[in-house]
Design a protein around this motif. Structure first.
Motif, PDB file in Angstrom:
ATOM      1  N   ARG A  68       0.823  -1.214   0.000  1.00  0.00           N
ATOM      2  CA  ARG A  68       0.000   0.000   0.000  1.00  0.00           C
ATOM      3  C   ARG A  68       0.854   1.260   0.000  1.00  0.00           C
ATOM      4  O   ARG A  68       0.525   2.243  -0.667  1.00  0.00           O
ATOM      5  N   LEU A  69       1.956   1.225   0.734  1.00  0.00           N
ATOM      6  CA  LEU A  69       2.847   2.389   0.752  1.00  0.00           C
ATOM      7  C   LEU A  69       3.464   2.644  -0.622  1.00  0.00           C
ATOM      8  O   LEU A  69       3.758   3.789  -0.976  1.00  0.00           O
ATOM      9  N   ALA A  70       3.654   1.582  -1.410  1.00  0.00           N
ATOM     10  CA  ALA A  70       4.239   1.740  -2.741  1.00  0.00           C
ATOM     11  C   ALA A  70       3.411   2.681  -3.608  1.00  0.00           C
ATOM     12  O   ALA A  70       3.943   3.348  -4.504  1.00  0.00           O
ATOM     13  N   ASP A  71       2.123   2.755  -3.346  1.00  0.00           N
ATOM     14  CA  ASP A  71       1.234   3.622  -4.127  1.00  0.00           C
ATOM     15  C   ASP A  71       1.062   5.003  -3.507  1.00  0.00           C
ATOM     16  O   ASP A  71       0.261   5.806  -3.989  1.00  0.00           O
ATOM     17  N   VAL A  72       1.815   5.280  -2.443  1.00  0.00           N
ATOM     18  CA  VAL A  72       1.703   6.573  -1.761  1.00  0.00           C
ATOM     19  C   VAL A  72       3.091   7.203  -1.674  1.00  0.00           C
ATOM     20  O   VAL A  72       3.691   7.280  -0.600  1.00  0.00           O
ATOM     21  N   ALA A  73       3.608   7.648  -2.796  1.00  0.00           N
ATOM     22  CA  ALA A  73       4.939   8.256  -2.815  1.00  0.00           C
ATOM     23  C   ALA A  73       4.918   9.604  -2.101  1.00  0.00           C
ATOM     24  O   ALA A  73       3.957  10.371  -2.248  1.00  0.00           O
ATOM     25  N   PRO A  74       5.944   9.895  -1.317  1.00  0.00           N
ATOM     26  CA  PRO A  74       5.988  11.187  -0.618  1.00  0.00           C
ATOM     27  C   PRO A  74       6.001  12.350  -1.601  1.00  0.00           C
ATOM     28  O   PRO A  74       6.610  12.265  -2.680  1.00  0.00           O
ATOM     29  N   GLY A  75       5.324  13.429  -1.221  1.00  0.00           N
ATOM     30  CA  GLY A  75       5.317  14.616  -2.068  1.00  0.00           C
ATOM     31  C   GLY A  75       6.609  15.400  -1.961  1.00  0.00           C
ATOM     32  O   GLY A  75       7.415  15.201  -1.045  1.00  0.00           O
ATOM     33  N   HIS A  76       6.807  16.280  -2.897  1.00  0.00           N
ATOM     34  CA  HIS A  76       8.002  17.124  -2.901  1.00  0.00           C
ATOM     35  C   HIS A  76       7.873  18.225  -1.849  1.00  0.00           C
ATOM     36  O   HIS A  76       6.794  18.438  -1.297  1.00  0.00           O
ATOM     37  N   PRO A  77       8.963  18.921  -1.543  1.00  0.00           N
ATOM     38  CA  PRO A  77       8.909  19.971  -0.527  1.00  0.00           C
ATOM     39  C   PRO A  77       7.730  20.910  -0.755  1.00  0.00           C
ATOM     40  O   PRO A  77       7.469  21.342  -1.870  1.00  0.00           O
ATOM     41  N   GLY A  78       7.015  21.164   0.325  1.00  0.00           N
ATOM     42  CA  GLY A  78       5.822  21.989   0.210  1.00  0.00           C
ATOM     43  C   GLY A  78       4.549  21.179   0.171  1.00  0.00           C
ATOM     44  O   GLY A  78       3.449  21.739   0.270  1.00  0.00           O
ATOM     45  N   ALA A  79       4.662  19.847   0.020  1.00  0.00           N
ATOM     46  CA  ALA A  79       3.479  18.987   0.011  1.00  0.00           C
ATOM     47  C   ALA A  79       2.798  19.036   1.380  1.00  0.00           C
ATOM     48  O   ALA A  79       3.441  19.244   2.410  1.00  0.00           O
ATOM     49  N   ALA A  80       1.497  18.833   1.369  1.00  0.00           N
ATOM     50  CA  ALA A  80       0.733  18.927   2.611  1.00  0.00           C
ATOM     51  C   ALA A  80       1.122  17.818   3.582  1.00  0.00           C
ATOM     52  O   ALA A  80       1.248  16.655   3.196  1.00  0.00           O
ATOM     53  N   SER A  81       1.300  18.175   4.833  1.00  0.00           N
ATOM     54  CA  SER A  81       1.599  17.205   5.883  1.00  0.00           C
ATOM     55  C   SER A  81       0.296  16.631   6.430  1.00  0.00           C
ATOM     56  O   SER A  81      -0.762  17.253   6.355  1.00  0.00           O
ATOM     57  N   LEU A  82       0.387  15.422   6.980  1.00  0.00           N
ATOM     58  CA  LEU A  82      -0.785  14.788   7.567  1.00  0.00           C
ATOM     59  C   LEU A  82      -0.957  15.155   9.041  1.00  0.00           C
ATOM     60  O   LEU A  82      -1.849  14.645   9.701  1.00  0.00           O
ATOM     61  N   GLY A  83      -0.106  16.035   9.531  1.00  0.00           N
ATOM     62  CA  GLY A  83      -0.214  16.436  10.927  1.00  0.00           C
ATOM     63  C   GLY A  83       1.113  16.311  11.647  1.00  0.00           C
ATOM     64  O   GLY A  83       2.145  15.979  11.049  1.00  0.00           O
ATOM     65  N   GLU A  84       1.092  16.533  12.939  1.00  0.00           N
ATOM     66  CA  GLU A  84       2.336  16.570  13.717  1.00  0.00           C
ATOM     67  C   GLU A  84       3.024  15.215  13.787  1.00  0.00           C
ATOM     68  O   GLU A  84       4.211  15.141  14.095  1.00  0.00           O
ATOM     69  N   HIS A  85       2.295  14.134  13.511  1.00  0.00           N
ATOM     70  CA  HIS A  85       2.918  12.801  13.542  1.00  0.00           C
ATOM     71  C   HIS A  85       3.456  12.388  12.169  1.00  0.00           C
ATOM     72  O   HIS A  85       3.968  11.280  12.029  1.00  0.00           O
ATOM     73  N   ASP A  86       3.351  13.254  11.170  1.00  0.00           N
ATOM     74  CA  ASP A  86       3.851  12.929   9.837  1.00  0.00           C
ATOM     75  C   ASP A  86       5.346  13.203   9.761  1.00  0.00           C
ATOM     76  O   ASP A  86       5.813  14.289  10.116  1.00  0.00           O
ATOM     77  N   SER A  87       6.106  12.220   9.278  1.00  0.00           N
ATOM     78  CA  SER A  87       7.562  12.341   9.189  1.00  0.00           C
ATOM     79  C   SER A  87       8.023  12.894   7.846  1.00  0.00           C
ATOM     80  O   SER A  87       9.217  12.860   7.542  1.00  0.00           O
ATOM     81  N   LEU A  88       7.118  13.398   7.029  1.00  0.00           N
ATOM     82  CA  LEU A  88       7.477  13.943   5.720  1.00  0.00           C
ATOM     83  C   LEU A  88       8.547  15.016   5.861  1.00  0.00           C
ATOM     84  O   LEU A  88       8.417  15.953   6.652  1.00  0.00           O
ATOM     85  N   SER A  89       9.624  14.864   5.086  1.00  0.00           N
ATOM     86  CA  SER A  89      10.726  15.813   5.163  1.00  0.00           C
ATOM     87  C   SER A  89      10.314  17.185   4.616  1.00  0.00           C
ATOM     88  O   SER A  89       9.597  17.263   3.621  1.00  0.00           O
ATOM     89  N   PRO A  90      10.795  18.267   5.229  1.00  0.00           N
ATOM     90  CA  PRO A  90      10.499  19.603   4.700  1.00  0.00           C
ATOM     91  C   PRO A  90      11.339  19.965   3.483  1.00  0.00           C
ATOM     92  O   PRO A  90      11.061  20.959   2.823  1.00  0.00           O
TER      93      PRO A  90
END
Length: 341
Positions: free
Chosen positions: A236-258
């Motif tokens: 399932r994660l394979a179909d959810v590639a992280p967005g580029h800088p500026g992409a919306a975060s899912l909240g304070e528990h999201d580890s998406l890099s800035p």
């Protein structure tokens, strides 16, 4: 549709426990899977060959036998197959083995991952997913483990190499825009498992009437994760590639890099199970009572692991949930069948 018309996926460590299951899932989902594995003798080569033989029944699978750290090998595979997704599972595993044989971790885990990143830079996939580990949390005691928690106190060289892989992959994601997900998994078990893991060793010993070694005198907890649940999470994660800088975060528990299309995600069962409860599940599945030898904690080990699974659930709508008793029963049934017991 011919085999060459299928979208390609490269899976490193394809003869491994998790690798075989991941390859099977990708094949069933319509991918042409290219697996690479060195068939190292860290544990039974025969078991690894049997896993590859199982995969070899599928027309959509092909295997490359060799070390990922060999300069140019992965580059040639990427150039020839131009994968849409890459799932990097190949590694020298094991906390305890890393104390006695650290060089093998340097070569497979650091040099091997470097070769993978260089190949991805030259031939970028749609999404690259790399295996990390709950051991990356090290000496952290605040649980459940959150992906956004600081993780700088690794307790073994194995864990240190996996944390280094995360940093290496982040730098490539930032520099070259490679969408990358690092998944930290938690004590995976199930059919076709590794002989060096507790469930395999305990089952073998109990069925042979031998004593099992229980460390820290049984005062340990693990977030035991059934292999099918892990594979579902990876898929399932394979179909959810992280967005580029500026992409919306899912909240304070999201580890998406800035600063990069990069994210760290836990894949665990979301509960801490006492080691002695795990042993009881094995006893129930085998129908035998284990002879127990209680020992002190081993160097590099940690007393407990427990995953916060909010992020994977928010990203995919899925969170692992197979109960330990059910998963252990499935493993014991496989073990008896595989070894003719």
């Amino acid at each position: 549709m011919t085999r060459t018309d299928l979208p390609a996926a490269i899976v490193t460590g394809s003869a491994g426990f998790i690798g075989m299951h991941v390859c099977e899932r990708l094949i069933s989902d319509g991918y042409r899977v290219v697996g690479i594995d060195s068939l190292s003798d860290y544990y039974s080569v025969e078991l690894k060959q049997a896993r590859h033989a199982r995969l070899g029944r599928h027309e959509a699978f092909s295997a490359d036998i060799g070390k990922i750290e060999e300069p140019g090998r992965l580059m040639r595979l990427f150039e020839a197959h131009r994968p849409e997704i890459v799932i990097h599972l190949a590694a020298q595993a094991g906390v305890r083995y890393s104390i006695d044989n650290p060089r093998s971790y340097l070569e497979a885990n650091l040099q091997g991952t470097f070769e993978l990143l260089e190949a991805a830079r030259a031939h970028p996939p749609r999404h690259m997913l790399l295996a990390s580990t709950s051991s990356a949390y090290g000496a952290n005691t605040e649980m459940p483990y959150r992906e956004t928690a600081k993780a700088d106190t690794q307790m073994s060289f194995y864990a240190a190499t996996k944390k280094a892989n995360e940093a290496m992959a982040h730098s490539y994601a930032h520099l070259y825009g490679l969408p990358t997900t690092m998944f930290r998994f938690f004590t995976v078990y199930g059919p076709w498992g590794r002989p060096d893991m507790a469930l395999f060793k305990f089952t073998r010993a109990i069925l042979n009437g031998e004593a099992i070694d229980i460390y820290n005198h049984g005062d340990m907890k693990r977030d035991f994760t059934y292999v099918d649940d892990l594979v579902e999470g990876i898929r399932r994660l394979a179909d959810v590639a992280p967005g580029h800088p500026g992409a919306a975060s899912l909240g304070e528990h999201d580890s998406l890099s800035p600063v990069a299309p990069f994210r760290v995600v836990n894949i665990g069962n979301g509960s801490a199970v006492a080691l002695m409860d795990f042993v009881e599940a094995i006893e129930a599945a085998t129908g035998r009572v284990a002879q127990k030898r209680f020992l002190d904690m081993q160097p590099g080990d940690v007393p407990a692991t427990w995953a916060d699974t909010r992020l994977i659930k928010d990203l995919t709508g899925y969170a692992p949930a197979t109960h330990v008793a059910e998963g252990v029963e499935r493993f014991v049934a496989w073990y008896r069948s595989y070894y003719g017991i």
